[in-house]
Design an enzyme around this catalytic site. Sequence first.
Site, PDB file in Angstrom:
ATOM      1  N   GLU A 179     -24.999 -36.043  16.620  1.00  0.00           N
ATOM      2  CA  GLU A 179     -26.111 -36.770  15.672  1.00  0.00           C
ATOM      3  C   GLU A 179     -27.529 -35.925  16.012  1.00  0.00           C
ATOM      4  OE1 GLU A 179     -23.885 -38.488  18.004  1.00  0.00           O
ATOM      5  OE2 GLU A 179     -23.585 -40.624  17.310  1.00  0.00           O
TER       6      GLU A 179
ATOM      7  N   CYS B 222     -24.569 -43.257  20.470  1.00  0.00           N
ATOM      8  CA  CYS B 222     -25.076 -43.963  21.747  1.00  0.00           C
ATOM      9  C   CYS B 222     -26.512 -44.231  21.440  1.00  0.00           C
ATOM     10  CB  CYS B 222     -25.021 -42.838  22.825  1.00  0.00           C
ATOM     11  SG  CYS B 222     -26.157 -41.472  22.920  1.00  0.00           S
TER      12      CYS B 222
ATOM     13  N   TYR C   4     -24.499 -32.423  32.874  1.00  0.00           N
ATOM     14  CA  TYR C   4     -24.113 -33.270  31.712  1.00  0.00           C
ATOM     15  C   TYR C   4     -25.444 -33.959  30.940  1.00  0.00           C
ATOM     16  CZ  TYR C   4     -19.270 -33.759  33.192  1.00  0.00           C
ATOM     17  OH  TYR C   4     -17.915 -33.571  33.498  1.00  0.00           O
TER      18      TYR C   4
ATOM     19  N   CYS D  88     -29.116 -41.615  20.508  1.00  0.00           N
ATOM     20  CA  CYS D  88     -28.968 -41.068  19.174  1.00  0.00           C
ATOM     21  C   CYS D  88     -29.708 -42.096  18.268  1.00  0.00           C
ATOM     22  CB  CYS D  88     -27.577 -40.825  18.934  1.00  0.00           C
ATOM     23  SG  CYS D  88     -27.201 -39.017  19.568  1.00  0.00           S
TER      24      CYS D  88
ATOM     25  N   CYS E 104     -25.752 -34.894  21.850  1.00  0.00           N
ATOM     26  CA  CYS E 104     -24.809 -35.330  21.069  1.00  0.00           C
ATOM     27  C   CYS E 104     -24.801 -34.991  19.567  1.00  0.00           C
ATOM     28  CB  CYS E 104     -25.024 -36.894  20.840  1.00  0.00           C
ATOM     29  SG  CYS E 104     -25.056 -37.971  22.598  1.00  0.00           S
TER      30      CYS E 104
ATOM     31  N   ASN F 292     -21.145 -32.291  18.966  1.00  0.00           N
ATOM     32  CA  ASN F 292     -21.507 -32.390  20.141  1.00  0.00           C
ATOM     33  C   ASN F 292     -21.523 -31.232  21.030  1.00  0.00           C
ATOM     34  OD1 ASN F 292     -18.977 -33.196  20.026  1.00  0.00           O
ATOM     35  ND2 ASN F 292     -18.843 -33.915  22.288  1.00  0.00           N
TER      36      ASN F 292
HETATM   37 ZN   LIG Z   1     -25.400 -39.865  21.356  1.00  0.00          ZN
END
Ligand SMILES: [Zn+2]
Lengths: 158, 158, 158, 158
Positions: D67, D101, D60, D104, D65, D54
């Site tokens: 992935e 998440c 933010y 992703c 992420c 990440n």
């Molecule tokens: Zn994610």
Amino acid sequence: VNEACQTFNLSAAELSTLRERAQANKARAYCPYSKFRVGAVLLTQDGTFIDGANVENASYPVGTCAERVAFGRAIVDGHGRKGGFKAVAVATDLTAPGSPCGMCRQFMREFCDLSMPIFMFDKNDNFSVLRLEELLPLSFGPDKLGVPDSAQRQAEQA
Amino acid sequence: VNEACQTFNLSAAELSTLRERAQANKARAYCPYSKFRVGAVLLTQDGTFIDGANVENASYPVGTCAERVAFGRAIVDGHGRKGGFKAVAVATDLTAPGSPCGMCRQFMREFCDLSMPIFMFDKNDNFSVLRLEELLPLSFGPDKLGVPDSAQRQAEQA
Amino acid sequence: VNEACQTFNLSAAELSTLRERAQANKARAYCPYSKFRVGAVLLTQDGTFIDGANVENASYPVGTCAERVAFGRAIVDGHGRKGGFKAVAVATDLTAPGSPCGMCRQFMREFCDLSMPIFMFDKNDNFSVLRLEELLPLSFGPDKLGVPDSAQRQAEQA
Amino acid sequence: VNEACQTFNLSAAELSTLRERAQANKARAYCPYSKFRVGAVLLTQDGTFIDGANVENASYPVGTCAERVAFGRAIVDGHGRKGGFKAVAVATDLTAPGSPCGMCRQFMREFCDLSMPIFMFDKNDNFSVLRLEELLPLSFGPDKLGVPDSAQRQAEQA
Ligand SMILES: [Zn+2]
Ligand SMILES: [Zn+2]
Ligand SMILES: [Zn+2]
Ligand SMILES: [Zn+2]
């Protein structure tokens, strides 16, 4: 429809309004890039309906989906603290129900009970309905970072 | 303050309301991860104020900034078509003005005149103000993809 | 070209490679939705070139731009710690240079010196070049949240 | 472990490498805001492992992420066209497996067969494994916008 109302504890009028507003909100979309209109509407536990539609951007990743517009305004208007959400509906111009994308499912996860129903209407008002936990199983939620999730927050306030 | 009002064609009352609502909207933020509250407010050409605050997510990239919550609801409520935006204000708890992130500047670019002022208030009501074109020079806008930008859309409707 | 090399402390070979790889990387894009190909390439301080291209998604906000693909891999491969970045280049099929979107400018802000040059090539190799601080003035950086920015991190390691 | 290998058609060595690299890649994360390290690794059909971690941002929502860093580089390096992906693994410092998440999951949906396994390791190498279609049921994919999905693309090239 009757069965869905019973299963998810909604009145026929509530489900009807969810359908009508989700469909109507498609006209509010700003989607000159995809031409893919999405309308969304939330029903809060205290009976308020909150509208959304997709808002695109020349830089595609900067745009936002209909569901997140609706939830953004709902959270900022305090509905996350006031009891939360009873149901969500989305509508597209597809001939079979289109589902919320994974990013929107994740956004909802932060604020909704896992059992909240998500109604997905196609252009002819046919619909599918699944609970959040069915659309986003084994979800990554606030608890993973030590933050109370929706159910805990509601319990703390009760 | 007087000078800013003259430069950007705002009344003293409008600037005052922008400041007050941006500051007040910080209380509406959902930011358990960053603890960094941001309040935002838009002023439309027809005199409507539209509120926003940041809404975070356990998956940080899925959250949204205050400015985009406010613009999302504004666009969905038709203010992009009705004449557009006169000014934006943001407020943080910093002791020097904090500016909108690049993603929010890009989101605004789709809907705002490049000359629109962005007021940035710190916790003590000190502020900086810059035009959108100053915060996002040489921007990537809708015209790059053959879509009319804000100024063109307003002209077509006039 | 010579002037740009002198101003930004690049060799003619480096600028040439930046141009060639940015243009070539357009062929790596996955952009079935926009059909808008973008190639990107980074040059690290230690002379490594790192490639990127845009990767779109059926849910437009979930896709990513060319610049962020390149920077993501660069950071994960440790180039943020190893001295940082000397230059970035992007290329599009436009007939005038297209610039990085605001979201990408913000992503770069976290890892690059504000003086880093960003070369923007059109389809005919004409280019504009601006420093990061010119594309994202008055930026919102890590220091606002108490985290060292790129310059500080490099200084600490020196 | 043996059962997982059989079910998902992986060798013991492949699963072992997925675990080791996902765990090791946590050290590559840039996460000064969340302090929540995530390592990811992909295994392509032709046996290549591709790493991610990440990469956060002061804003933010601009971060990415683990992935998506891995998949972004994989797609740009052509692995989407070359046969696709055999498995994905993620690792966190949690004491129970953390899942990708929703954003992703959606990113993967564009490029992976719905039956692709996603291995989720906790800090002690305990893992859960689910197929993409189990983590993102009733997904919103490219076919909704008239674009071939992963399975169709592979079939066209075969
Ligand atoms: Zn994610
Ligand atoms: Zn979505
Ligand atoms: Zn922002
Ligand atoms: Zn970008």
